[in-house]
Design an enzyme around this catalytic site. Sequence first.
Site, PDB file in Angstrom:
ATOM      1  CG  HIS A  28       1.442  -2.769  -1.373  1.00 51.30           C
ATOM      2  ND1 HIS A  28       0.773  -3.608  -1.591  1.00 51.30           N
ATOM      3  CD2 HIS A  28       2.422  -3.506  -0.593  1.00 51.30           C
ATOM      4  CE1 HIS A  28       0.626  -5.114  -1.048  1.00 51.30           C
ATOM      5  NE2 HIS A  28       1.768  -4.874  -0.547  1.00 51.30           N
ATOM      6  CD  GLU A  29       5.901  -1.708   1.001  1.00 48.46           C
ATOM      7  OE1 GLU A  29       5.884  -2.139   2.128  1.00 48.46           O
ATOM      8  OE2 GLU A  29       5.726  -2.867   0.217  1.00 48.46           O
ATOM      9  CG  HIS A  79       2.448  -3.639   4.497  1.00 53.41           C
ATOM     10  ND1 HIS A  79       1.678  -4.812   4.387  1.00 53.41           N
ATOM     11  CD2 HIS A  79       2.852  -3.876   3.101  1.00 53.41           C
ATOM     12  CE1 HIS A  79       1.427  -5.537   3.390  1.00 53.41           C
ATOM     13  NE2 HIS A  79       2.355  -5.040   2.640  1.00 53.41           N
TER      14      HIS A  79
END
Length: 273
Positions: free
Chosen positions: A18-19, A22
Amino acid sequence: MFTVIVFFLVLSLLVIIHELGHYTIAKLNGIKVEEFGFGIPPRIFGIHIGETLYSLNLLPFGGFVKVYGEELAEVDNNKISDADRKRSFAHKKPWQKLAVLVAGVTLNFILGWAIVSYLFTKGVPVPSEYVVVQAVSEKSPAADAGLLKGDMILEAMGTENKNVTVKESGDVSKLAQKNAGKTLLLTIKRGNKELKTPIIPRVNPPKGQGALGVVISNYTIKKYSVAEAPLYGLVESAKITGIIAKELGKTLVRFVTLQKQEAEIAGPVGIAQ
């Protein structure tokens, strides 16, 4: 202990992926990434590669990404240079900010798509509109009647001479118990053919077997080639995402309207179990 370790590894993988979403989109849009952390602080140690600090932190709960200028207050226009302003998240265009924000969940979806696609190449159970024969025991009524793995049971007629549409595997079990020792007429689908198959359920079946000696379920095994799997994996992933979104929406509506929840809400321990 093993379950705890696996839980944290899986959770960490999901959060780091997920990170990473980003992080990647921020970099592509020229936003300065100050830190990519593995785990949650306090920090154990870190190493600078370029402008980014890659840190290992004490608490093993996934990770985080810190981008420059997440909060407008961090980048006072009177105190930063034009070069820093261009690298600031707060000064990027709305579509760029949105891209960074949704990149995490998008990469999680892609990970799920990849996993589902891989599983489809190995074969996975998917819901079937029919009750499907999964296995037939040797020297059982099902074997004597000629039932085969993959047969789909459509209807059943017992001593009452009434056709009963079979919708759940439990329907067959109930009819078999009710007609033990008597002839039960099954309508099955095998390939493109429909067959009428008489079968006599056992009154006293052997231990570990049912009256018919057959394993049935409402699922069928689907397996696709490497070329086909990504398409079907995408469709299945979209369906799962839609179901999750729908159920979360229903839960939220019930919460706001003070209705009794049908779902069981669980924290980290419940998720691990």
